[in-house]
Design a protein around this motif. Structure first.
Motif, PDB file in Angstrom:
ATOM      1  N   ASP A   1       0.836  -1.214   0.000  1.00  0.00           N
ATOM      2  CA  ASP A   1       0.000   0.000   0.000  1.00  0.00           C
ATOM      3  C   ASP A   1       0.867   1.258   0.000  1.00  0.00           C
ATOM      4  OD1 ASP A   1      -2.175  -1.667   0.220  1.00  0.00           O
ATOM      5  OD2 ASP A   1      -2.935  -0.810   2.079  1.00  0.00           O
ATOM      6  N   LEU A   2       1.852   1.275   0.915  1.00  0.00           N
ATOM      7  CA  LEU A   2       2.702   2.459   1.043  1.00  0.00           C
ATOM      8  C   LEU A   2       3.625   2.595  -0.166  1.00  0.00           C
ATOM      9  CD1 LEU A   2       4.443   3.750   4.234  1.00  0.00           C
ATOM     10  CD2 LEU A   2       5.818   3.420   2.177  1.00  0.00           C
ATOM     11  N   GLY A   3       4.214   1.483  -0.578  1.00  0.00           N
ATOM     12  CA  GLY A   3       5.117   1.521  -1.730  1.00  0.00           C
ATOM     13  C   GLY A   3       4.389   1.928  -3.004  1.00  0.00           C
ATOM     14  N   GLY A   4       3.174   1.445  -3.159  1.00  0.00           N
ATOM     15  CA  GLY A   4       2.378   1.828  -4.334  1.00  0.00           C
ATOM     16  C   GLY A   4       2.083   3.315  -4.337  1.00  0.00           C
TER      17      GLY A   4
ATOM     18  N   ALA B   1      -4.464  -7.161  -1.141  1.00  0.00           N
ATOM     19  CA  ALA B   1      -3.730  -5.985  -1.606  1.00  0.00           C
ATOM     20  C   ALA B   1      -3.162  -6.165  -3.010  1.00  0.00           C
ATOM     21  CB  ALA B   1      -2.613  -5.643  -0.621  1.00  0.00           C
ATOM     22  N   SER B   2      -3.032  -7.429  -3.464  1.00  0.00           N
ATOM     23  CA  SER B   2      -2.334  -7.661  -4.733  1.00  0.00           C
ATOM     24  C   SER B   2      -3.124  -7.202  -5.948  1.00  0.00           C
ATOM     25  CB  SER B   2      -1.994  -9.143  -4.882  1.00  0.00           C
ATOM     26  OG  SER B   2      -3.166  -9.893  -5.112  1.00  0.00           O
ATOM     27  N   VAL B   3      -4.439  -7.163  -5.854  1.00  0.00           N
ATOM     28  CA  VAL B   3      -5.244  -6.670  -6.984  1.00  0.00           C
ATOM     29  C   VAL B   3      -6.093  -5.488  -6.543  1.00  0.00           C
ATOM     30  CG1 VAL B   3      -5.608  -8.430  -8.740  1.00  0.00           C
ATOM     31  CG2 VAL B   3      -6.644  -8.722  -6.502  1.00  0.00           C
ATOM     32  N   GLY B   4      -6.337  -4.589  -7.476  1.00  0.00           N
ATOM     33  CA  GLY B   4      -7.276  -3.512  -7.191  1.00  0.00           C
ATOM     34  C   GLY B   4      -6.679  -2.124  -7.268  1.00  0.00           C
ATOM     35  N   GLY B   5      -5.372  -2.018  -7.070  1.00  0.00           N
ATOM     36  CA  GLY B   5      -4.728  -0.726  -7.272  1.00  0.00           C
ATOM     37  C   GLY B   5      -4.947   0.288  -6.171  1.00  0.00           C
ATOM     38  N   LYS B   6      -5.518  -0.133  -5.047  1.00  0.00           N
ATOM     39  CA  LYS B   6      -5.650   0.823  -3.945  1.00  0.00           C
ATOM     40  C   LYS B   6      -4.289   1.001  -3.285  1.00  0.00           C
ATOM     41  CE  LYS B   6     -10.481   0.514  -2.610  1.00  0.00           C
ATOM     42  NZ  LYS B   6     -11.438   0.305  -1.501  1.00  0.00           N
ATOM     43  N   THR B   7      -3.826   2.237  -3.219  1.00  0.00           N
ATOM     44  CA  THR B   7      -2.577   2.516  -2.524  1.00  0.00           C
ATOM     45  C   THR B   7      -2.876   3.547  -1.452  1.00  0.00           C
ATOM     46  OG1 THR B   7      -1.840   4.484  -3.732  1.00  0.00           O
ATOM     47  CG2 THR B   7      -1.418   2.344  -4.770  1.00  0.00           C
ATOM     48  N   GLY B   8      -2.002   3.661  -0.468  1.00  0.00           N
ATOM     49  CA  GLY B   8      -2.227   4.722   0.494  1.00  0.00           C
ATOM     50  C   GLY B   8      -1.649   4.456   1.852  1.00  0.00           C
ATOM     51  N   VAL B   9      -1.781   5.474   2.706  1.00  0.00           N
ATOM     52  CA  VAL B   9      -1.278   5.394   4.076  1.00  0.00           C
ATOM     53  C   VAL B   9      -2.327   5.946   5.028  1.00  0.00           C
ATOM     54  CG1 VAL B   9       1.161   5.543   3.405  1.00  0.00           C
ATOM     55  CG2 VAL B   9      -0.115   7.649   3.901  1.00  0.00           C
ATOM     56  N   ASP B  10      -2.085   5.716   6.317  1.00  0.00           N
ATOM     57  CA  ASP B  10      -3.006   6.187   7.347  1.00  0.00           C
ATOM     58  C   ASP B  10      -2.666   7.632   7.729  1.00  0.00           C
ATOM     59  OD1 ASP B  10      -3.805   3.536   7.246  1.00  0.00           O
ATOM     60  OD2 ASP B  10      -2.615   2.956   9.004  1.00  0.00           O
ATOM     61  N   LEU B  11      -3.656   8.310   8.276  1.00  0.00           N
ATOM     62  CA  LEU B  11      -3.459   9.675   8.766  1.00  0.00           C
ATOM     63  C   LEU B  11      -3.889   9.643  10.225  1.00  0.00           C
ATOM     64  CD1 LEU B  11      -2.700  12.468   7.453  1.00  0.00           C
ATOM     65  CD2 LEU B  11      -5.152  12.884   7.246  1.00  0.00           C
ATOM     66  N   GLY B  12      -2.903   9.633  11.137  1.00  0.00           N
ATOM     67  CA  GLY B  12      -3.258   9.415  12.542  1.00  0.00           C
ATOM     68  C   GLY B  12      -3.931   8.060  12.669  1.00  0.00           C
ATOM     69  N   VAL B  13      -5.080   8.020  13.335  1.00  0.00           N
ATOM     70  CA  VAL B  13      -5.758   6.729  13.515  1.00  0.00           C
ATOM     71  C   VAL B  13      -6.643   6.375  12.335  1.00  0.00           C
ATOM     72  CG1 VAL B  13      -5.803   6.880  16.016  1.00  0.00           C
ATOM     73  CG2 VAL B  13      -7.742   7.786  14.703  1.00  0.00           C
ATOM     74  N   LEU B  14      -6.769   7.270  11.371  1.00  0.00           N
ATOM     75  CA  LEU B  14      -7.717   7.016  10.282  1.00  0.00           C
ATOM     76  C   LEU B  14      -7.015   6.279   9.146  1.00  0.00           C
ATOM     77  CD1 LEU B  14      -9.463  10.490  10.435  1.00  0.00           C
ATOM     78  CD2 LEU B  14     -10.292   8.323  11.353  1.00  0.00           C
TER      79      LEU B  14
END
Lengths: 351, 351
Positions: free
Chosen positions: A103-106, A131-144
């Motif tokens: 997620d983070l690397g993507g 995580a391997s399919v779908g293309g969702k990438t991202g990181v958390d913001l605080g607890v969210l």
């Protein structure tokens, strides 16, 4: 195992994966090949990559292990590392790890110099089937969770089932929860098969789970409609996961453990609102409680978790929309749930 | 002035812009309307928006003014603000400001909950003629400009030429440099017109510059080929801008002032390498030095700036590729430049 080719990227398994990667890197003249790992995969998972090391390959960029490090601050470290190691727009990033790394690397790759290519190499069962399919990438913001990210497909996904042999049972079970979800939302026959498996059999069903998820994602890559079904168990599950992550006095919940609870709770909502039978609800509860220890919640915990829900990214216009089941194997989206049912659902889980 | 409709988004001017915005917001049921401003635009530019305030409109989110604040840290503040104010996936962000606000706001919107809609309302001449079209979003990473970002189009760009009346001359000149660039890379007739203008005439040429940029971007949205032409003057210009930004003892250079120097230097390279005549080179130098004070560089400055170049995002495989001119009005891309010419170019500027 056969490779899965979808419109966005290719998914390859085992020995075929090694060959496909080598061929892909030979065909595409990347200026540099970067490898992102965490402390664990740096120790245990570099084996299959020993042959791809070339003059273009930099030493691995290592991040700390765990969801708590899936932050913008870790992204800044990786962007800095790419920059300092001379990464340019023709570089590629291989993400070798669980969902945090992919997620983070993507996300880092999708935003470094306005986007470089990346390949995901999931090392946990959870990351392989989810995580391997779908293309969702991202990181958390605080607890969210996953508040910051983009949807962007990797060029290729490589599955090495041998990585599962080093995983702890708890990690395997975490991925198994997502597999069970695939059965619940799309295929009762698959559910029935899955509930009879031993842990050693999980890996032979990875491809079936990927095919279900892939089928859904291809119909709706940006989650305007049918893709929302994949969020079954996740609306309450994410809120529970965030809450436990924020409270170090609580047991740490793995993602699959949290959504297992979420699926029992949302199963209860499904029985109340969308016609799922009591018998199927009881079956779902029994399967999950057979596989995952029951977790304790105080009334205060429950109140705070319900408050957290209003921040869930799947909300819109202040309503909370749920994916619920009509029956095992069939889900519907955008069901509005009255607030008072949340406490009832927790009561059903606890009883 | 007529509206410009391209494939990705609409650009509207003046009174038409107000009407178009109102209509767009009426047609699209956004859950919340957020306004991102900096300290300056918060004070001086909210006027045209008084009428769009509705129950969905939150109070403006204010960031500090200046390129030095175009950072991930400011993004975190804005992501947090959106989250705390209840932003969801059906929210929209209006970016009201110069390039820092539109670049940063576009990136924040493109990544908040994996992407929400945004509208750009550029308030400086530079942002109107440059940042308003093309979909480049992003922030700086340390001294390296625009290292982190995505390419994503705003839903709409609104140009209110009245904002220019409050701008200082130096700010106007900064935008004028980008307009001159449009002439240099694409249209000698436009260049000839521009060099005769007074500052008060700039605003009647905004649309012509936007049309040139738009034409280039539509051919090549992701900058694989022809779009690179828009980087004329920017390879050396960015390195100079970064260097001056990092050294507080140096005069602060506005973006247009830095690329004005960059265009003289890259004009010199064009004369040496791609056949531009000495007469045109002298003309370019004269026009820029008539409009922008000559800046001093020590030999040490020059050496450090040349080192910075190797981090420029337009590099690939360790080569430095330049956009150079064959003549005024015609640019070519991907010209490799021998290192020794950089010092000669600076010497030509200084002499």
């Amino acid at each position: 195992m056969e490779s899965v080719i979808n419109t966005a990227h290719e998914i390859h398994f085992g020995e075929l994966a090694k060959a496909a990667l080598q061929q892909y890197l030979n065909q595409n003249q990347y200026s540099k090949i970067f490898l992102l790992v965490d402390e664990n995969t740096n120790k245990h998972c570099l084996g299959p990559f020993s042959k791809i090391y070339t003059d273009q390959t930099e030493r691995p960029i290592v991040i700390k292990t765990g969801e708590i490090n899936k932050t913008i601050s870790t992204c800044v470290d990786v962007w800095d590392a790419l920059s300092n190691l001379g990464g340019d727009r023709k570089s590629i990033l291989l993400n070798l790890g669980g969902g945090v790394v992919t997620d983070l690397g993507g996300f880092v790759a999708s935003t470094f110099k306005r986007g470089i290519d990346f390949i995901n190499v999931p090392t946990t069962l959870l990351a392989m089937v989810d995580a391997s399919v779908g293309g969702k990438t991202g990181v958390d913001l605080g607890v969210l969770k996953n508040q910051v990210g983009v949807i962007n497909q990797p060029k290729m996904v490589l599955i090495f089932p041998e990585f599962l042999e080093t995983l702890e049972e708890r990690q395997l079970k975490s991925g198994y929860a997502e597999m069970l979800k695939h059965g619940l939302i799309a295929d009762k026959h698959y559910w029935n098969k899955l509930v009879q498996l031993n842990e050693s059999d999980y890996k032979s069903h990875i491809q079936e789970s990927i095919l279900i998820k892939n089928g859904v994602v291809e119909q709706d890559p940006t989650e305007q409609g049918v893709r929302k079904k994949l969020n079954f168990g996740h609306t309450l599950g994410h809120a529970i996961e965030s809450y436990f992550l924020e409270h170090p006095d609580k047991k740490t919940l793995l993602h699959g453990e949290a959504i297992a609870i979420g699926m029992i709770l949302e199963g209860y909502l499904s029985h109340q609102l969308t016609g799922m039978s009591r018998i199927e609800l009881e079956e779902i509860k029994k399967v999950f409680l057979n596989n995952y220890d029951k977790v304790s919640f105080t009334q205060e915990d429950i109140n705070i978790i319900i408050d957290l829900l209003k921040h869930d990214k799947k909300n819109s216009h202040g309503n909370i929309n749920f994916v619920l089941l009509e029956e095992i194997g069939s889900a519907i989206t955008d069901v509005k749930v009255p607030f008072n049912l949340f406490k009832e659902a927790f009561a059903y889980y606890i009883e």
